[in-house]
Design a protein around this motif. Sequence first.
Motif, mmCIF file in Angstrom:
data_model
loop_
_atom_site.group_PDB
_atom_site.id
_atom_site.type_symbol
_atom_site.label_atom_id
_atom_site.label_comp_id
_atom_site.label_asym_id
_atom_site.label_seq_id
_atom_site.Cartn_x
_atom_site.Cartn_y
_atom_site.Cartn_z
ATOM 1 N N TYR A 106 0.811 -1.393 0.305
ATOM 2 C CA TYR A 106 -0.046 -0.256 -0.166
ATOM 3 C C TYR A 106 0.344 1.612 0.327
ATOM 4 O O TYR A 106 1.905 1.357 0.036
ATOM 5 N N ASP A 107 0.511 2.825 -0.203
ATOM 6 C CA ASP A 107 1.108 3.740 -0.344
ATOM 7 C C ASP A 107 1.953 4.091 0.624
ATOM 8 O O ASP A 107 3.108 4.512 0.445
ATOM 9 N N HIS A 108 0.913 4.350 1.800
ATOM 10 C CA HIS A 108 1.562 4.609 2.801
ATOM 11 C C HIS A 108 3.236 3.359 3.515
ATOM 12 O O HIS A 108 3.158 3.846 4.256
ATOM 13 N N GLU A 109 3.141 2.170 2.450
ATOM 14 C CA GLU A 109 4.109 1.469 2.852
ATOM 15 C C GLU A 109 5.372 1.643 2.215
ATOM 16 O O GLU A 109 6.802 1.242 2.085
ATOM 17 N N ILE A 110 5.424 2.738 1.341
ATOM 18 C CA ILE A 110 6.461 2.884 0.262
ATOM 19 C C ILE A 110 7.120 3.949 0.351
ATOM 20 O O ILE A 110 5.988 5.553 0.304
ATOM 21 N N LYS A 111 8.090 4.640 -0.039
ATOM 22 C CA LYS A 111 9.193 5.544 0.386
ATOM 23 C C LYS A 111 9.980 5.966 -0.507
ATOM 24 O O LYS A 111 10.640 5.007 -0.782
ATOM 25 N N VAL A 112 9.416 6.502 -1.610
ATOM 26 C CA VAL A 112 10.413 6.905 -2.999
ATOM 27 C C VAL A 112 11.857 7.828 -2.515
ATOM 28 O O VAL A 112 11.889 8.883 -1.627
ATOM 29 N N TYR A 113 12.729 7.280 -2.899
ATOM 30 C CA TYR A 113 13.779 8.197 -2.314
ATOM 31 C C TYR A 113 15.323 8.651 -3.842
ATOM 32 O O TYR A 113 14.361 7.885 -4.585
ATOM 33 N N LYS A 114 15.618 9.761 -3.484
ATOM 34 C CA LYS A 114 16.228 10.333 -5.162
ATOM 35 C C LYS A 114 17.450 9.367 -4.340
ATOM 36 O O LYS A 114 17.936 9.405 -3.371
ATOM 37 N N ASP B 113 19.908 11.435 -2.272
ATOM 38 C CA ASP B 113 19.527 11.895 -1.373
ATOM 39 C C ASP B 113 19.173 10.181 -0.261
ATOM 40 O O ASP B 113 18.873 10.691 1.124
ATOM 41 N N TYR B 114 19.219 9.618 -0.799
ATOM 42 C CA TYR B 114 18.360 8.131 -0.533
ATOM 43 C C TYR B 114 19.683 8.100 1.746
ATOM 44 O O TYR B 114 18.939 8.089 2.314
ATOM 45 N N ALA B 115 20.851 7.873 1.136
ATOM 46 C CA ALA B 115 21.374 7.837 2.914
ATOM 47 C C ALA B 115 21.330 9.117 3.827
ATOM 48 O O ALA B 115 21.257 8.578 4.309
ATOM 49 N N LYS B 116 21.477 10.715 3.567
ATOM 50 C CA LYS B 116 20.650 10.939 4.339
ATOM 51 C C LYS B 116 19.548 11.249 4.984
ATOM 52 O O LYS B 116 18.948 11.436 5.361
ATOM 53 N N GLN B 117 18.163 10.097 4.120
ATOM 54 C CA GLN B 117 17.016 10.455 4.172
ATOM 55 C C GLN B 117 16.410 9.414 5.198
ATOM 56 O O GLN B 117 15.189 9.963 5.540
ATOM 57 N N SER B 118 16.940 8.386 4.454
ATOM 58 C CA SER B 118 16.622 7.109 4.952
ATOM 59 C C SER B 118 17.337 6.789 6.446
ATOM 60 O O SER B 118 18.335 7.065 6.692
ATOM 61 N N TYR B 119 16.172 6.863 7.363
ATOM 62 C CA TYR B 119 16.858 6.399 8.733
ATOM 63 C C TYR B 119 17.142 4.455 8.334
ATOM 64 O O TYR B 119 17.912 4.264 9.548
ATOM 65 N N PHE B 120 16.619 4.208 7.231
ATOM 66 C CA PHE B 120 16.635 2.592 8.194
ATOM 67 C C PHE B 120 18.797 2.853 6.633
ATOM 68 O O PHE B 120 19.496 2.106 7.725
ATOM 69 N N ALA B 121 19.004 3.078 6.751
ATOM 70 C CA ALA B 121 19.955 3.992 5.670
ATOM 71 C C ALA B 121 21.010 3.161 6.759
ATOM 72 O O ALA B 121 22.132 3.226 6.881
ATOM 73 N N SER C 211 21.206 3.331 9.178
ATOM 74 C CA SER C 211 20.744 2.717 11.158
ATOM 75 C C SER C 211 21.690 0.981 10.783
ATOM 76 O O SER C 211 22.785 0.581 11.149
ATOM 77 N N VAL C 212 22.142 0.933 9.286
ATOM 78 C CA VAL C 212 22.509 -0.180 8.377
ATOM 79 C C VAL C 212 24.057 0.773 8.604
ATOM 80 O O VAL C 212 24.982 -0.326 8.776
ATOM 81 N N PHE C 213 24.491 1.614 7.879
ATOM 82 C CA PHE C 213 25.486 2.042 8.187
ATOM 83 C C PHE C 213 26.316 2.197 9.335
ATOM 84 O O PHE C 213 27.621 1.835 9.983
ATOM 85 N N ASP C 214 25.932 1.945 11.110
ATOM 86 C CA ASP C 214 25.531 2.098 11.929
ATOM 87 C C ASP C 214 26.487 1.224 12.403
ATOM 88 O O ASP C 214 27.527 1.009 12.789
ATOM 89 N N GLU C 215 25.112 0.063 11.975
ATOM 90 C CA GLU C 215 25.845 -1.660 12.326
ATOM 91 C C GLU C 215 27.741 -2.134 11.724
ATOM 92 O O GLU C 215 27.707 -2.427 12.654
ATOM 93 N N ILE C 216 27.498 -1.476 10.432
ATOM 94 C CA ILE C 216 28.421 -1.915 9.558
ATOM 95 C C ILE C 216 29.495 -0.869 10.887
ATOM 96 O O ILE C 216 30.648 -1.676 10.754
ATOM 97 N N GLN C 217 30.046 -0.181 10.714
ATOM 98 C CA GLN C 217 30.676 0.848 11.745
ATOM 99 C C GLN C 217 30.665 0.567 13.017
ATOM 100 O O GLN C 217 31.916 0.008 13.010
ATOM 101 N N LYS C 218 30.289 -0.009 13.950
ATOM 102 C CA LYS C 218 30.090 -0.919 15.191
ATOM 103 C C LYS C 218 30.663 -2.518 14.649
ATOM 104 O O LYS C 218 32.471 -2.737 15.480
#
Length: 68
Positions: free
Chosen positions: A33-41, A44-52, A54-61
Amino acid sequence: MLNPKTIIELDYQFDNDQIDELKKFLDKYFNIYDHEIKVYKAEDYAKQSYFAQSVFDEIQKELERESN
């Protein structure tokens, strides 16, 4: 989106009409559904996405643990 179930990376940037068509397609054929979709440029994805971030933080750890 904190815990996305699917990430689609495209080599092409959609305009707003194309994004709407993609959302309709995903709803019709995959019940995503529409509310489950977020489209990023892409640029800008790495800066705007909390998921991205959190993945970066886990890799750093993990890299810090391996270096100790």
